[in-house]
Design a protein around this motif. Structure first.
Motif, PDB file in Angstrom:
ATOM      1  N   MET A 121       0.825  -1.207   0.000  1.00 16.66           N
ATOM      2  CA  MET A 121       0.000   0.000   0.000  1.00 16.66           C
ATOM      3  C   MET A 121       0.860   1.259   0.000  1.00 16.66           C
ATOM      4  O   MET A 121       0.514   2.253  -0.652  1.00 16.66           O
ATOM      5  N   ALA A 122       1.982   1.241   0.697  1.00 17.24           N
ATOM      6  CA  ALA A 122       2.877   2.394   0.687  1.00 17.24           C
ATOM      7  C   ALA A 122       3.445   2.621  -0.717  1.00 17.24           C
ATOM      8  O   ALA A 122       3.539   3.767  -1.184  1.00 17.24           O
ATOM      9  N   ILE A 123       3.789   1.549  -1.403  1.00 19.68           N
ATOM     10  CA  ILE A 123       4.280   1.676  -2.779  1.00 19.68           C
ATOM     11  C   ILE A 123       3.182   2.193  -3.692  1.00 19.68           C
ATOM     12  O   ILE A 123       3.418   3.046  -4.552  1.00 19.68           O
ATOM     13  N   ALA A 124       1.958   1.704  -3.508  1.00 15.98           N
ATOM     14  CA  ALA A 124       0.839   2.157  -4.337  1.00 15.98           C
ATOM     15  C   ALA A 124       0.522   3.625  -4.096  1.00 15.98           C
ATOM     16  O   ALA A 124       0.258   4.379  -5.053  1.00 15.98           O
ATOM     17  N   VAL A 125       0.558   4.050  -2.841  1.00 13.41           N
ATOM     18  CA  VAL A 125       0.304   5.464  -2.536  1.00 13.41           C
ATOM     19  C   VAL A 125       1.394   6.338  -3.136  1.00 13.41           C
ATOM     20  O   VAL A 125       1.112   7.407  -3.697  1.00 13.41           O
ATOM     21  N   ASP A 126       2.645   5.891  -3.050  1.00 17.43           N
ATOM     22  CA  ASP A 126       3.742   6.652  -3.631  1.00 17.43           C
ATOM     23  C   ASP A 126       3.605   6.739  -5.145  1.00 17.43           C
ATOM     24  O   ASP A 126       3.831   7.801  -5.739  1.00 17.43           O
ATOM     25  N   ALA A 127       3.223   5.638  -5.778  1.00 14.07           N
ATOM     26  CA  ALA A 127       3.035   5.649  -7.234  1.00 14.07           C
ATOM     27  C   ALA A 127       1.895   6.576  -7.632  1.00 14.07           C
ATOM     28  O   ALA A 127       1.999   7.308  -8.618  1.00 14.07           O
ATOM     29  N   LEU A 156       6.491  -3.968  -9.402  1.00 13.95           N
ATOM     30  CA  LEU A 156       6.991  -4.414  -8.107  1.00 13.95           C
ATOM     31  C   LEU A 156       5.846  -4.863  -7.208  1.00 13.95           C
ATOM     32  O   LEU A 156       5.983  -5.834  -6.459  1.00 13.95           O
ATOM     33  N   LEU A 157       4.721  -4.184  -7.276  1.00 18.65           N
ATOM     34  CA  LEU A 157       3.557  -4.590  -6.485  1.00 18.65           C
ATOM     35  C   LEU A 157       3.099  -5.996  -6.846  1.00 18.65           C
ATOM     36  O   LEU A 157       2.759  -6.788  -5.977  1.00 18.65           O
ATOM     37  N   VAL A 158       3.102  -6.303  -8.123  1.00 21.64           N
ATOM     38  CA  VAL A 158       2.689  -7.635  -8.568  1.00 21.64           C
ATOM     39  C   VAL A 158       3.663  -8.692  -8.052  1.00 21.64           C
ATOM     40  O   VAL A 158       3.252  -9.750  -7.556  1.00 21.64           O
ATOM     41  N   VAL A 159       4.948  -8.408  -8.121  1.00 23.80           N
ATOM     42  CA  VAL A 159       5.950  -9.360  -7.650  1.00 23.80           C
ATOM     43  C   VAL A 159       5.827  -9.582  -6.145  1.00 23.80           C
ATOM     44  O   VAL A 159       5.870 -10.726  -5.670  1.00 23.80           O
ATOM     45  N   ILE A 160       5.659  -8.516  -5.382  1.00 26.43           N
ATOM     46  CA  ILE A 160       5.499  -8.652  -3.933  1.00 26.43           C
ATOM     47  C   ILE A 160       4.234  -9.442  -3.601  1.00 26.43           C
ATOM     48  O   ILE A 160       4.239 -10.280  -2.692  1.00 26.43           O
ATOM     49  N   ALA A 161       3.163  -9.205  -4.333  1.00 24.94           N
ATOM     50  CA  ALA A 161       1.911  -9.936  -4.083  1.00 24.94           C
ATOM     51  C   ALA A 161       2.085 -11.428  -4.360  1.00 24.94           C
ATOM     52  O   ALA A 161       1.621 -12.267  -3.574  1.00 24.94           O
ATOM     53  N   GLY A 213       2.393   9.904  -9.726  1.00 27.01           N
ATOM     54  CA  GLY A 213       1.828   9.735 -11.056  1.00 27.01           C
ATOM     55  C   GLY A 213       2.683   8.855 -11.949  1.00 27.01           C
ATOM     56  O   GLY A 213       2.658   8.984 -13.171  1.00 27.01           O
ATOM     57  N   VAL A 214       3.429   7.956 -11.327  1.00 27.11           N
ATOM     58  CA  VAL A 214       4.339   7.073 -12.056  1.00 27.11           C
ATOM     59  C   VAL A 214       3.851   5.639 -11.889  1.00 27.11           C
ATOM     60  O   VAL A 214       3.478   5.217 -10.804  1.00 27.11           O
ATOM     61  N   ASP A 215       3.870   4.887 -12.979  1.00 21.69           N
ATOM     62  CA  ASP A 215       3.393   3.512 -12.905  1.00 21.69           C
ATOM     63  C   ASP A 215       4.516   2.480 -12.973  1.00 21.69           C
ATOM     64  O   ASP A 215       4.265   1.289 -13.121  1.00 21.69           O
ATOM     65  N   THR A 216       5.759   2.894 -12.826  1.00 22.90           N
ATOM     66  CA  THR A 216       6.866   1.939 -12.915  1.00 22.90           C
ATOM     67  C   THR A 216       6.938   1.021 -11.693  1.00 22.90           C
ATOM     68  O   THR A 216       7.460  -0.087 -11.795  1.00 22.90           O
TER      69      THR A 216
END
Length: 88
Positions: A43-49, A60-65, A53-56
């Motif tokens: 969630m912290a990575i998603a909020v930062d993204a 990483l979110l998919v890999v962590i999941a 406004g960056v989707d790179t």
């Protein structure tokens, strides 16, 4: 302002999850705490993204999941096997 509040809440949840991992009386409690910690990180990575406004970072979110799900399933199977008394 809102982003700071969200990061604070995620930080508190991460600290509480780490505390449960250290104190947790059973292995199952520690596994759940690890899962909560991974979700807080995601969630912290998603909020930062979203904030930048960056989707790179979304890859990483998919890999962590995937890693979190695989680890949870593997550890759950280990607990189940130990409860039955079987040796690997």
């Amino acid at each position: 302002m809102i982003i700071t509040i969200v990061y604070s809440i995620l930080g508190v949840s991460a600290v509480l999850a780490i505390a449960r991992m250290v104190v947790g009386p059973t292995l199952a409690d520690r596994i759940i705490a690890l899962e909560v910690l991974l979700v807080s990180l995601m969630m912290a990575i998603a909020v930062d993204a979203a904030n930048r406004g960056v989707d790179t970072w979304l890859n990483l979110l998919v890999v962590i999941a995937i890693i979190g799900f695989t680890a949870t399933v593997a550890l759950t199977r280990y607990i189940e096997r130990e409860a039955r008394g079987a040796r690997p």
